[in-house]
Design a protein around this motif. Structure first.
Motif, PDB file in Angstrom:
ATOM      1  N   ALA A  60       0.854  -1.138  -0.303  1.00 16.51           N
ATOM      2  CA  ALA A  60      -0.139   0.150   0.046  1.00 16.51           C
ATOM      3  C   ALA A  60       1.024   1.332  -0.125  1.00 16.51           C
ATOM      4  N   GLY A  61       2.280   1.593   0.519  1.00  9.90           N
ATOM      5  CA  GLY A  61       2.785   2.752   0.959  1.00  9.90           C
ATOM      6  C   GLY A  61       2.711   3.330   1.897  1.00  9.90           C
ATOM      7  N   THR A 237      10.497   0.744   5.949  1.00  3.66           N
ATOM      8  CA  THR A 237       8.829   1.576   6.799  1.00  3.66           C
ATOM      9  C   THR A 237       8.183   0.604   6.892  1.00  3.66           C
ATOM     10  N   CYS A 238       6.860   0.794   7.280  1.00  2.25           N
ATOM     11  CA  CYS A 238       5.580   0.182   7.996  1.00  2.25           C
ATOM     12  C   CYS A 238       5.480  -1.372   7.133  1.00  2.25           C
ATOM     13  N   GLU A 239       5.027  -1.665   6.427  1.00  2.06           N
ATOM     14  CA  GLU A 239       5.356  -3.360   5.654  1.00  2.06           C
ATOM     15  C   GLU A 239       7.107  -3.899   5.536  1.00  2.06           C
ATOM     16  N   CYS A 241       8.101  -4.552   8.153  1.00  2.00           N
ATOM     17  CA  CYS A 241       7.940  -5.520   9.225  1.00  2.00           C
ATOM     18  C   CYS A 241       6.341  -6.129   9.561  1.00  2.00           C
ATOM     19  N   HIS A 242       5.440  -5.968   8.587  1.00  2.00           N
ATOM     20  CA  HIS A 242       3.889  -5.528   9.526  1.00  2.00           C
ATOM     21  C   HIS A 242       3.735  -6.578   7.400  1.00  2.00           C
ATOM     22  N   GLY A 243       4.478  -6.793   6.751  1.00  2.55           N
ATOM     23  CA  GLY A 243       3.798  -7.064   5.140  1.00  2.55           C
ATOM     24  C   GLY A 243       3.620  -6.465   4.398  1.00  2.55           C
ATOM     25  N   PRO A 244       2.890  -6.852   3.592  1.00  2.00           N
ATOM     26  CA  PRO A 244       2.364  -6.192   2.701  1.00  2.00           C
ATOM     27  C   PRO A 244       0.769  -5.463   3.040  1.00  2.00           C
ATOM     28  N   ARG A 245      -0.087  -4.600   2.640  1.00  2.00           N
ATOM     29  CA  ARG A 245      -1.568  -4.632   3.179  1.00  2.00           C
ATOM     30  C   ARG A 245      -2.268  -3.550   2.404  1.00  2.00           C
TER      31      ARG A 245
END
Length: 391
Positions: A60-61, A237-239, A241-245
């Motif tokens: 998502a970015g 950035t976020c993804e 660690c949290h993976g593709p969102r």
């Protein structure tokens, strides 16, 4: 003085090619490369199960994350993770360039320096009346400890520049493991040539999404991959660690119920951090063990006795820089190893100091793993005198 003559010979070969080969021949491989690549976007790749595989996740970015998590996104974007790589054709290097303070190779007498080159920088080596230089393409690191550099040659090969900038000495010195003269310096005196898979690993740990050509033709070891940083999403950035969102964002925008992902276990959290911070099944006597923090933590009695609760995030906020005050971490230790906090009869308490000094004694500092960098050994333990006295 074995390295002196080969270095001069390399510089002369470099100059001979530079002046005598027609410019059109030099540009032909570059033109062919871009014609073959066209405007297509290469696949994202990730290292999983000991091999490189296609990453089909839909990302998502970071701006999409900001819609609901603005404060956390701002906090994370200000952290070192989000500022860990810079393309030097678009950003100025952060390390102060000091060409007037060269680093001298003790074997050959060659003088190395990193100096300004247009809007960017280049690494140069001078030996007698001969010299050679090469543009630096990417600056890695936040500068908390050091800055390192990768340079891409006209033939598409990459080198790890022989100089790093170290914050501890406020200056330049040889890159870790490149302190000594090696055979490759005969051909490439400016740094160590890198295997394609190693280059992809560099970018993968400093990027949210890394893309590369050649996955279909590459062996599982990634030797056929050709990294495409121009198509990758650089910085962590976020993804990362949290993976593709992307699906999560889309469902939220459409008003669908937001499903909160299941909480990760300590093992899973340590594995996420360990992808880049060196989780590896290595021998306890490894000389640079302190650089492998998640691995060291997993060997600790604290971790084994925590019933799957102790992880990297027990002490570190992943959205911020690691804190530097020992008292903060001592308080974390005392949260479990204090009778006031936990009255269990089998609780282990320190017979030397029950109030402070936990980290200094049980997580010793290590300055052997990398030049001019001090790591904290995360293998929490009682350090025996014989080990403490080890050079």
């Amino acid at each position: 003085m074995r390295g002196a003559v080969p270095s001069v010979r390399f510089a002369r070969r470099f100059r001979w090619y530079h002046f005598l080969i027609p410019a059109g021949v030099l540009l032909l491989p570059v033109l062919l490369f871009f014609l073959l690549q066209g405007g297509s976007t290469p696949p994202a790749v990730r290292f999983e199960g000991g091999r490189w595989v296609r990453d089909d996740g839909e990302y998502a970015g970071v701006e999409a994350c900001r819609e609901c998590h603005a404060s956390i996104v701002e906090q994370q974007l200000a952290s070192s993770h989000a500022q860990t790589i810079r393309p030097l054709d678009r950003e100025a290097p952060r390390a102060p360039l000091q060409p007037e303070q060269p680093v001298i190779d003790p074997l050959t007498g060659a003088r190395y320096s990193v100096r300004p080159a247009g809007a960017g920088a280049e690494i140069a080596v001078v030996l007698g009346s001969e010299s050679v230089s090469q543009k630096l393409d990417y600056e890695f690191g936040s500068g908390v400890h050091a800055y390192g550099y990768l340079s891409r040659g006209s033939d598409g090969t990459w080198i790890d520049a022989r100089l790093n900038y170290y914050d501890k000495i406020r200056g330049w010195d040889f890159t870790s493991t490149q302190e000594d003269a090696e055979p490759h310096l005969v051909r490439q005196p400016l740094g160590r040539p890198q295997k394609p898979a190693d280059v992809v690993r560099c970018f993968a740990c400093h990027s949210t999404v890394v893309r590369a050509d050649g996955l279909e033709r590459s062996p599982e070891d990634g030797s056929g991959l050709r990294v495409r940083p121009d198509k990758s999403l650089l910085n962590v950035t976020c993804e990362s660690c949290h993976g593709p969102r992307a699906r999560h964002v889309r469902e939220r925008r459409e008003g669908q119920p937001v499903v909160t992902p299941a909480a990760r276990s300590a093992d899973q959290l340590n594995e996420v951090c360990g992808r880049c911070h060196g989780l590896s099944n290595i021998d306890q006597a490894h000389p640079v063990i302190a650089r492998f923090q998640p691995w060291g933590l997993a060997q600790s009695r604290c971790f084994r006795a925590s019933s799957g609760k102790l992880s990297c995030t027990s002490c570190h906020d992943p959205h911020s820089n690691a804190r530097r005050d020992a008292a903060f971490y001592d308080a974390k230790c005392l949260g479990c190893h204090s009778r006031a906090q936990d009255p269990r009869p089998n609780l282990t308490t320190c017979p030397v100091n029950t109030r402070s000094g936990c980290v200094g004694c049980h997580m010793p500092s290590d300055s052997k793993s990398m030049p001019h960098v001090t790591f904290v050994d995360h293998r929490i333990r009682v350090v025996r005198k014989s080990e403490a006295d080890r050079p």
